[in-house]
Design a protein around this motif. Sequence first.
Motif, PDB file in Angstrom:
ATOM      1  N   ASP A 334     -13.252  10.653 -26.055  1.00 29.94           N
ATOM      2  CA  ASP A 334     -12.776   9.849 -27.173  1.00 29.94           C
ATOM      3  C   ASP A 334     -11.386  10.289 -27.613  1.00 29.94           C
ATOM      4  O   ASP A 334     -11.032  11.465 -27.519  1.00 29.94           O
ATOM      5  CB  ASP A 334     -13.739   9.967 -28.359  1.00 29.94           C
ATOM      6  CG  ASP A 334     -15.113   9.412 -28.029  1.00 29.94           C
ATOM      7  OD1 ASP A 334     -15.183   8.536 -27.148  1.00 29.94           O
ATOM      8  OD2 ASP A 334     -16.096   9.872 -28.625  1.00 29.94           O
ATOM      9  N   GLN A 336      -9.076  11.104 -30.585  1.00 34.92           N
ATOM     10  CA  GLN A 336      -9.128  11.454 -32.006  1.00 34.92           C
ATOM     11  C   GLN A 336      -8.146  10.582 -32.785  1.00 34.92           C
ATOM     12  O   GLN A 336      -7.020  10.339 -32.353  1.00 34.92           O
ATOM     13  CB  GLN A 336      -8.790  12.923 -32.173  1.00 34.92           C
ATOM     14  CG  GLN A 336      -8.920  13.442 -33.587  1.00 34.92           C
ATOM     15  CD  GLN A 336      -8.447  14.873 -33.710  1.00 34.92           C
ATOM     16  OE1 GLN A 336      -8.403  15.606 -32.728  1.00 34.92           O
ATOM     17  NE2 GLN A 336      -8.081  15.260 -34.919  1.00 34.92           N
ATOM     18  N   SER A 337      -8.547  10.102 -33.954  1.00 34.06           N
ATOM     19  CA  SER A 337      -7.735   9.160 -34.729  1.00 34.06           C
ATOM     20  C   SER A 337      -6.356   9.707 -35.052  1.00 34.06           C
ATOM     21  O   SER A 337      -5.334   9.040 -34.828  1.00 34.06           O
ATOM     22  CB  SER A 337      -8.463   8.796 -36.031  1.00 34.06           C
ATOM     23  OG  SER A 337      -9.670   8.137 -35.759  1.00 34.06           O
ATOM     24  N   TYR A 340      -4.050   9.839 -32.011  1.00 31.53           N
ATOM     25  CA  TYR A 340      -3.503   8.535 -31.627  1.00 31.53           C
ATOM     26  C   TYR A 340      -2.308   8.189 -32.517  1.00 31.53           C
ATOM     27  O   TYR A 340      -1.249   7.755 -32.043  1.00 31.53           O
ATOM     28  CB  TYR A 340      -4.590   7.473 -31.758  1.00 31.53           C
ATOM     29  CG  TYR A 340      -4.406   6.239 -30.890  1.00 31.53           C
ATOM     30  CD1 TYR A 340      -3.139   5.804 -30.494  1.00 31.53           C
ATOM     31  CD2 TYR A 340      -5.503   5.490 -30.481  1.00 31.53           C
ATOM     32  CE1 TYR A 340      -2.986   4.670 -29.707  1.00 31.53           C
ATOM     33  CE2 TYR A 340      -5.358   4.344 -29.699  1.00 31.53           C
ATOM     34  CZ  TYR A 340      -4.097   3.946 -29.321  1.00 31.53           C
ATOM     35  OH  TYR A 340      -3.950   2.815 -28.540  1.00 31.53           O
ATOM     36  N   GLU A 360     -10.338   3.590 -25.936  1.00 34.90           N
ATOM     37  CA  GLU A 360     -10.255   2.320 -26.663  1.00 34.90           C
ATOM     38  C   GLU A 360      -8.829   2.057 -27.139  1.00 34.90           C
ATOM     39  O   GLU A 360      -8.275   2.805 -27.940  1.00 34.90           O
ATOM     40  CB  GLU A 360     -11.211   2.334 -27.856  1.00 34.90           C
ATOM     41  CG  GLU A 360     -11.238   1.023 -28.644  1.00 34.90           C
ATOM     42  CD  GLU A 360     -11.650  -0.150 -27.779  1.00 34.90           C
ATOM     43  OE1 GLU A 360     -10.742  -0.904 -27.334  1.00 34.90           O
ATOM     44  OE2 GLU A 360     -12.867  -0.289 -27.532  1.00 34.90           O
ATOM     45  N   ARG A 361      -8.238   0.957 -26.639  1.00 38.97           N
ATOM     46  CA  ARG A 361      -6.870   0.587 -27.001  1.00 38.97           C
ATOM     47  C   ARG A 361      -6.828  -0.631 -27.923  1.00 38.97           C
ATOM     48  O   ARG A 361      -5.744  -1.046 -28.330  1.00 38.97           O
ATOM     49  CB  ARG A 361      -6.053   0.308 -25.737  1.00 38.97           C
ATOM     50  CG  ARG A 361      -6.005   1.505 -24.783  1.00 38.97           C
ATOM     51  CD  ARG A 361      -5.176   2.634 -25.335  1.00 38.97           C
ATOM     52  NE  ARG A 361      -5.400   3.887 -24.609  1.00 38.97           N
ATOM     53  CZ  ARG A 361      -4.631   4.971 -24.730  1.00 38.97           C
ATOM     54  NH1 ARG A 361      -3.591   4.954 -25.555  1.00 38.97           N
ATOM     55  NH2 ARG A 361      -4.912   6.059 -24.064  1.00 38.97           N
ATOM     56  N   LEU A 363      -6.875  -1.612 -31.189  1.00 35.92           N
ATOM     57  CA  LEU A 363      -6.706  -0.873 -32.444  1.00 35.92           C
ATOM     58  C   LEU A 363      -7.562  -1.435 -33.566  1.00 35.92           C
ATOM     59  O   LEU A 363      -7.973  -0.700 -34.471  1.00 35.92           O
ATOM     60  CB  LEU A 363      -5.233  -0.870 -32.854  1.00 35.92           C
ATOM     61  CG  LEU A 363      -4.293  -0.089 -31.925  1.00 35.92           C
ATOM     62  CD1 LEU A 363      -2.845  -0.307 -32.345  1.00 35.92           C
ATOM     63  CD2 LEU A 363      -4.624   1.386 -31.927  1.00 35.92           C
ATOM     64  N   LYS A 365     -10.517  -2.275 -33.351  1.00 36.76           N
ATOM     65  CA  LYS A 365     -11.861  -1.731 -33.188  1.00 36.76           C
ATOM     66  C   LYS A 365     -11.917  -0.251 -33.540  1.00 36.76           C
ATOM     67  O   LYS A 365     -12.979   0.363 -33.480  1.00 36.76           O
ATOM     68  CB  LYS A 365     -12.348  -1.941 -31.757  1.00 36.76           C
ATOM     69  CG  LYS A 365     -12.531  -3.391 -31.367  1.00 36.76           C
ATOM     70  CD  LYS A 365     -13.057  -3.507 -29.949  1.00 36.76           C
ATOM     71  CE  LYS A 365     -13.231  -4.960 -29.539  1.00 36.76           C
ATOM     72  NZ  LYS A 365     -13.744  -5.080 -28.146  1.00 36.76           N
ATOM     73  N   ARG A 366     -10.776   0.314 -33.872  1.00 33.90           N
ATOM     74  CA  ARG A 366     -10.717   1.713 -34.253  1.00 33.90           C
ATOM     75  C   ARG A 366     -10.750   1.799 -35.787  1.00 33.90           C
ATOM     76  O   ARG A 366     -11.460   1.053 -36.435  1.00 33.90           O
ATOM     77  CB  ARG A 366      -9.484   2.366 -33.619  1.00 33.90           C
ATOM     78  CG  ARG A 366      -9.521   2.315 -32.070  1.00 33.90           C
ATOM     79  CD  ARG A 366      -8.326   2.976 -31.431  1.00 33.90           C
ATOM     80  NE  ARG A 366      -8.268   4.391 -31.770  1.00 33.90           N
ATOM     81  CZ  ARG A 366      -8.920   5.353 -31.103  1.00 33.90           C
ATOM     82  NH1 ARG A 366      -9.676   5.067 -30.061  1.00 33.90           N
ATOM     83  NH2 ARG A 366      -8.801   6.619 -31.469  1.00 33.90           N
ATOM     84  N   THR A 367      -9.968   2.663 -36.404  1.00 36.32           N
ATOM     85  CA  THR A 367     -10.006   2.763 -37.864  1.00 36.32           C
ATOM     86  C   THR A 367      -8.920   1.892 -38.489  1.00 36.32           C
ATOM     87  O   THR A 367      -7.852   1.695 -37.892  1.00 36.32           O
ATOM     88  CB  THR A 367      -9.799   4.218 -38.316  1.00 36.32           C
ATOM     89  OG1 THR A 367      -8.464   4.625 -37.983  1.00 36.32           O
ATOM     90  CG2 THR A 367     -10.792   5.151 -37.626  1.00 36.32           C
ATOM     91  N   GLU A 370      -5.556   3.724 -38.526  1.00 39.49           N
ATOM     92  CA  GLU A 370      -4.820   3.709 -37.258  1.00 39.49           C
ATOM     93  C   GLU A 370      -4.106   2.384 -37.053  1.00 39.49           C
ATOM     94  O   GLU A 370      -2.932   2.353 -36.664  1.00 39.49           O
ATOM     95  CB  GLU A 370      -5.785   3.954 -36.094  1.00 39.49           C
ATOM     96  CG  GLU A 370      -6.261   5.383 -35.943  1.00 39.49           C
ATOM     97  CD  GLU A 370      -7.325   5.488 -34.869  1.00 39.49           C
ATOM     98  OE1 GLU A 370      -6.952   5.684 -33.694  1.00 39.49           O
ATOM     99  OE2 GLU A 370      -8.510   5.377 -35.208  1.00 39.49           O
TER     100      GLU A 370
END
Length: 590
Positions: A334, A336-337, A340, A360-361, A363, A365-367, A370
């Motif tokens: 993974d 790390q936020s 990234y 995972e690119r 963005l 779907k991330r935080t 981010e």
Amino acid sequence: MTKQKIRTRILKSVLVSFLILLLLYYFGFELPFRGGLFGYPGHSNPPLTPSWALECWLWEDDSNTAMRVDSLLAGYAGNDIPVRTILIDSPWSLRYNDFVVDTVRYPDPSDWFANLQNNGYRVVLWMTSMVNSQSSDTRIKNSESWFNEAVNKGFITGRDNQINWWKGRGGFIDYTNPEALKWWHGMQQQVFDLGIDGWKLDGTATLFHKMAGPVPLLWMRTGKGLMTTRTYMDHYYRDEYSHGLDENPEFVTLVRSIDRWYHPEGFAPSDAAPVTWVGDQKHTWKSAGKVSSEEIKSKDGKEGIELAMKNIMAAAGKGYNIIGSDVAGFSGRDIQSSLYVRWAQFSTFCGLFLNGGHGERALWKRTPEELEIIRKFSWLHTEWLPYIYSYVVTAHEGGRSLQRPVKGKYHYLFGDNFLIAPMYQDDLRNKVNLPSGKWRYFFNDSSLIQGPSTFEREFPLDEYPVYIREGAIVPMYIKRDYTGIGDKESEGYLTLLIYPDGKSEFTLYHPDKSGSTKIIAEDSDDLLKITLEGLHKPHILTINMTSFPGKVDLDGRTLQESTDFHFDKTRNKLIIKTDAYETGRYMIYK
């Protein structure tokens, strides 16, 4: 025989043995692999990188299909994250390297590639110098007959010599054989006809060798005689770039510059390196102090962001100009936020912003943090376009390049006007070494700092250790308000950030190749003169000033507040917006 003669004979034997070993090392490794002990002679001025390649790139390596590319691009556009270039990595062809698009992965390639171009994207395809008999992850895995056909026609170096590499087994195309190149270029024409804009030339050329029993020989026979690994590398990078330019005058090759210790002289010769990256790092960095369970895997940063920074600094020292790395690293578990975010911020202040690799690119779907921060810095990198392109031209002409290492851990100058002190570990605190001169913190420029100065401070996650030199003149293209420098009303105008201090100047080479404009600022106690010489462009002057001006003139005409200019007292900025002018001479009375 006397003891003295025995000692003399032993000494001679030792010296002869040493010289033999030195010669074996030099001709068996150093010369063929690195170009010689006394420096690699292949570097010269970098080429003129087209402006599109200086904007943001996107790719990922977990799902190589048209559906995945379309999904990513739609998500980036929907979330207003800038992308200019889509890099399509392997596998996209039927086998390595036949240049036939796999229509299971990429159906209807003619329509699909055309649609990308119609939507303003540039397309770069991955390739290598290998003709494979076995391919590990393509639809056609066994291609012995295809390989043997190339061997029988004399198209492979070392006759039928093959090596195992990370995508299977195969031999090297012979760049010295005109018939081999005719065959190779004929296959490439299939994707040139689709309108591609570049190659990502992966590093197989450095594997060029032949085994003599258990010993690798870094020489191999080609159509023009014996060739070293280093010479083959030069052919690979130069010939592919040159042929691409014949097909498309704005063609680029994305090539390796420095990658760990393997080639300290650099992979590609700098004259065939319009865009470079520094190889494959992991999604890691050093964690400071107590860490959460998510971050424990990030304690070892040796192969992560620090490796990218070390290699980029080394590449800049070798004369490469447009350099970058895979944002957040190429491989690992993974991402790390905070890693990234910090890697994206670092890439904002590099020539290449290459957002991609495994992990995972998407963005959105991330935080949310981010997404917001990386969008802001992606736009900031895009806004630098005229600034970066100006250093493309000066470096090509033998002058100043974009990045120059200075004192401080991974510190460097970004052009002449910015000092970058990168965040290399998971800690909000960072040590900054400012060179001589007067500086301002870019994300809050109200205070002046006199250099040289060394200090430590915290940088919140949505900011970065960037300092701008007093006297700076920075050209930008602004279309959004994420960075706070301009907004959507800035689109169509050249924005010039000006931090007056005595006399300073900047020659802007316009990215559209229309010409150049020289901006001169002359500051005194009661008057600031700004002169624009050369090509006229609609522009916005954003001038750092502490108080409202007494009067503002342009070419002898007094400008009016609200209609021609305004003063932003919260930011201490005088903002002048001009559509057309006669000579371009501003007189700003304090």
